[in-house]
Write an enzyme that holds these catalytic residues in place. Structure first.
Site, PDB file in Angstrom:
ATOM      1  N   ARG A 285      83.258  79.035  35.176  1.00 60.10           N
ATOM      2  CA  ARG A 285      84.102  78.862  36.567  1.00 60.10           C
ATOM      3  C   ARG A 285      85.309  78.195  36.264  1.00 60.10           C
ATOM      4  O   ARG A 285      85.795  78.876  36.922  1.00 60.10           O
ATOM      5  CB  ARG A 285      83.018  78.000  37.400  1.00 60.10           C
ATOM      6  CG  ARG A 285      81.828  78.595  37.095  1.00 60.10           C
ATOM      7  CD  ARG A 285      80.620  77.804  37.959  1.00 60.10           C
ATOM      8  NE  ARG A 285      79.249  78.219  38.674  1.00 60.10           N
ATOM      9  CZ  ARG A 285      78.554  76.607  38.127  1.00 60.10           C
ATOM     10  NH1 ARG A 285      79.165  76.130  38.028  1.00 60.10           N
ATOM     11  NH2 ARG A 285      76.983  77.508  38.547  1.00 60.10           N
TER      12      ARG A 285
ATOM     13  N   GLU B  75      64.736  77.934  21.092  1.00 67.12           N
ATOM     14  CA  GLU B  75      64.410  76.824  20.718  1.00 67.12           C
ATOM     15  C   GLU B  75      65.304  75.616  21.153  1.00 67.12           C
ATOM     16  O   GLU B  75      64.423  74.271  21.243  1.00 67.12           O
ATOM     17  CB  GLU B  75      65.408  76.897  18.872  1.00 67.12           C
ATOM     18  CG  GLU B  75      64.772  75.436  17.831  1.00 67.12           C
ATOM     19  CD  GLU B  75      63.023  74.880  17.852  1.00 67.12           C
ATOM     20  OE1 GLU B  75      62.727  73.767  18.729  1.00 67.12           O
ATOM     21  OE2 GLU B  75      62.754  75.754  17.248  1.00 67.12           O
TER      22      GLU B  75
ATOM     23  N   GLU C 258      71.350  62.325  35.901  1.00 68.31           N
ATOM     24  CA  GLU C 258      72.137  62.333  36.992  1.00 68.31           C
ATOM     25  C   GLU C 258      71.954  62.248  38.326  1.00 68.31           C
ATOM     26  O   GLU C 258      70.775  60.991  38.440  1.00 68.31           O
ATOM     27  CB  GLU C 258      71.363  63.818  37.146  1.00 68.31           C
ATOM     28  CG  GLU C 258      70.984  65.373  35.809  1.00 68.31           C
ATOM     29  CD  GLU C 258      72.636  65.638  36.066  1.00 68.31           C
ATOM     30  OE1 GLU C 258      73.056  65.843  36.767  1.00 68.31           O
ATOM     31  OE2 GLU C 258      71.870  66.412  34.504  1.00 68.31           O
TER      32      GLU C 258
ATOM     33  N   GLY D 176      77.132  73.890  25.955  1.00 73.18           N
ATOM     34  CA  GLY D 176      78.064  75.605  25.508  1.00 73.18           C
ATOM     35  C   GLY D 176      79.847  74.566  24.585  1.00 73.18           C
ATOM     36  O   GLY D 176      79.572  75.561  23.574  1.00 73.18           O
TER      37      GLY D 176
ATOM     38  N   GLY E 254      78.964  79.525  29.650  1.00 74.95           N
ATOM     39  CA  GLY E 254      78.479  78.002  30.317  1.00 74.95           C
ATOM     40  C   GLY E 254      79.408  77.725  28.739  1.00 74.95           C
ATOM     41  O   GLY E 254      78.811  77.701  27.665  1.00 74.95           O
ATOM     42  N   LEU E 255      80.317  76.823  29.689  1.00 76.84           N
ATOM     43  CA  LEU E 255      80.960  75.963  28.478  1.00 76.84           C
ATOM     44  C   LEU E 255      80.900  74.365  28.784  1.00 76.84           C
ATOM     45  O   LEU E 255      81.966  73.509  28.456  1.00 76.84           O
ATOM     46  CB  LEU E 255      82.230  76.464  28.508  1.00 76.84           C
ATOM     47  CG  LEU E 255      83.091  76.360  26.533  1.00 76.84           C
ATOM     48  CD1 LEU E 255      82.579  76.539  25.893  1.00 76.84           C
ATOM     49  CD2 LEU E 255      84.356  76.377  26.507  1.00 76.84           C
TER      50      LEU E 255
ATOM     51  N   GLY F 164      72.075  66.240  24.053  1.00 77.17           N
ATOM     52  CA  GLY F 164      73.604  66.124  23.372  1.00 77.17           C
ATOM     53  C   GLY F 164      74.113  67.295  23.044  1.00 77.17           C
ATOM     54  O   GLY F 164      74.022  68.156  22.986  1.00 77.17           O
TER      55      GLY F 164
ATOM     56  N   LYS G 255      58.878  71.542  29.876  1.00 74.31           N
ATOM     57  CA  LYS G 255      59.299  71.486  27.327  1.00 74.31           C
ATOM     58  C   LYS G 255      57.766  71.378  27.533  1.00 74.31           C
ATOM     59  O   LYS G 255      57.060  72.286  26.402  1.00 74.31           O
ATOM     60  CB  LYS G 255      59.572  70.149  26.971  1.00 74.31           C
ATOM     61  CG  LYS G 255      61.164  70.391  27.251  1.00 74.31           C
ATOM     62  CD  LYS G 255      61.867  68.222  27.687  1.00 74.31           C
ATOM     63  CE  LYS G 255      63.596  69.114  28.020  1.00 74.31           C
ATOM     64  NZ  LYS G 255      63.924  67.603  27.605  1.00 74.31           N
TER      65      LYS G 255
ATOM     66  N   THR H 222      78.104  70.708  27.997  1.00 76.93           N
ATOM     67  CA  THR H 222      78.513  69.542  26.991  1.00 76.93           C
ATOM     68  C   THR H 222      77.447  70.679  26.592  1.00 76.93           C
ATOM     69  O   THR H 222      78.053  70.770  24.817  1.00 76.93           O
ATOM     70  CB  THR H 222      77.411  68.751  27.405  1.00 76.93           C
ATOM     71  OG1 THR H 222      77.577  67.851  28.626  1.00 76.93           O
ATOM     72  CG2 THR H 222      76.419  67.962  26.394  1.00 76.93           C
TER      73      THR H 222
END
Length: 434
Positions: A45, A127, A188, A15, A10-11, A300, A203, A13
């Site tokens: 992807r 974390e 979203e 990644g 996954g690349l 972020g 969380k 935000t």
């Protein structure tokens, strides 16, 4: 020593942020870890030309990373439940350590994942799954390990906090601010997870498990959103000296563990009440340390990448250690986890803010007081707003002392049964966080 080879799945935000920081701070990270950390493979992807990936193996099959014999650590940054779970379990099966920022995965499937990791002698680090760049998991698991944790309370969803901040500071409606939050990318297109408390409950489930040494039990977390809050309630709270925050609360009691996410009135002079915008904060109360506050960016690209890479550094440091002597995933040794039950919300105790729309007639206040008194509910303060009459009813604002929620529910049902005299009652919990 040879560099540790990492595969990033996954690349997006997070990644992308992780990749950039690993490249930019490679020397400093290696100094801390004791050896280099090299991105050897990336699963994406679609091509991402904005990243300099020359010399790095690229694949669109995440499972290729999990089975690649050259990869030491799989970094899962895709999100979601299904494919992410399969990927993590496949990586563990192949003897690879895992770093993930996926709070939903850990909250729902963490027990299974940690059991498999223990069986295979590998680490699953997470974390970044809670509060983005704030290292609160490490703080509870290690920094506060001498303490019996009494409670944890956090603003752990930036979208909800942004909306409530705008409602308070600018008098805007929930619906109006939500549209802006979506335009800014804070929310979203389907904001349900954020505004209904599901993201925060993921969380909180993780924080509670680490704080109290209990298995992950997301299905027992109580969630209540902020969609029904009005600017009137925000303003009334302010007039009473409180701020409304969408709070996650996990509290240890003699009867069990409270695990709940809901709008909450907090005294305005508390530090956590002044956490605004998209920022996050977590308060932890321990018997030895007292109350500590952890504040920072809860999401972020690079703040979350900071936590992902901190986990990578921990994994690299621990790779040569005996698996039985590593820091346990959920802070407590696996065979020492407690069966302390999660309490239903009706059994949880809190103070309450009640906004009662009532006829401005003699005797109405006495009726209200009688209904509350019969159920053992004591009034701390009361405020009436005669000038704000609507449909023949005026708002009566009450703050109660602490009481079990079931009594409040019974009282609200009795009040709303006074048809023509009392309208719908708005109830918000109050936490003083002492």
């Amino acid at each position: 020593m040879k560099p540790v080879k990492v595969g990033i799945c996954g690349l997006g935000t997070v990644g992308g942020g992780t990749f950039n920081v690993l490249q930019r701070n490679a020397e400093e990270i290696a100094r801390r870890a004791g050896r280099g950390i090299e991105v050897a493979q990336i699963a994406i992807r679609t091509p991402k030309p904005q990243f300099q990936t020359t010399g790095i193996a690229i694949t669109n099959d995440v499972f290729e990373v999990a089975t690649n014999p050259e990869i030491d650590v799989v970094v899962e940054l895709m999100g979601g439940y299904t494919v992410a779970r399969e990927l993590v379990l496949k990586a563990i099966e192949n003897g690879k350590h895992v770093v993930t920022a996926n709070k939903a995965l850990i909250a729902v499937h963490g027990n299974e994942i940690f059991a498999k990791a223990r069986e295979k002698g590998v680490i699953v680090a997470f974390e970044a799954a809670v509060a983005g760049g704030i290292p609160v998991i490490k703080a509870i698991r290690e920094g506060l390990s001498a303490n019996r944790i009494n409670w944890v309370a956090g603003i752990i969803n930036g979208t909800g906090n942004f909306i409530l901040t705008e409602m308070r500071e600018k008098g805007r409606t929930f619906e109006d601010v939500l549209v802006e939050a979506q335009a800014l990318g804070y929310a979203e297109a389907d904001p349900t997870f954020d505004v209904e408390g599901i993201d925060a409950a993921h969380k909180l489930t993780i924080l509670a498990s680490i704080a109290f040494g209990i298995p992950l039990q997301f299905d027992k977390a109580y969630t209540e959103g902020i969609t029904k809050l009005t600017t009137a309630d925000v303003n009334y709270a302010e007039a009473l000296g409180y701020r409304i925050k969408h709070l996650g609360v996990a509290r240890s009691t003699a009867a069990g563990i409270e695990l709940r996410v809901h709008p909450t009135l907090i005294p305005a002079d508390r530090l956590i009440a002044n956490v605004n915008g998209v920022m996050n904060a977590v308060m932890v109360n321990g018997d030895a340390a007292g109350s500590t506050l952890f504040y920072g960016a809860g999401a972020g690209m690079e703040p979350t990448a900071s936590s992902v890479i901190a986990d990578l550094v921990d994994v690299v440091r621990a790779m040569t250690s005996d698996p039985e002597n590593r820091v346990p995933h959920l802070a407590f040794q696996p065979d020492s986890l407690s069966a302390h039950p999660i309490l239903p919300i009706e059994a949880c105790e809190s103070s309450y803010y009640l906004r009662i729309q009532a006829k401005d007639h003699p005797g109405v206040l006495a009726q209200v007081a009688s209904i509350l008194s019969e159920r053992g509910i004591n009034i701390e303060s009361i405020m009436q707003k005669e000038v704000e009459e609507q449909d023949g009813l005026v708002p009566m604002i009450l703050l109660t002392h602490r009481v079990v929620e079931q009594r409040i529910n019974d009282a609200i049902a009795a009040l709303e049964a006074l048809q023509g005299v009392v309208g719908p009652v708005v109830r918000i919990r109050v936490e003083h966080l002492n």
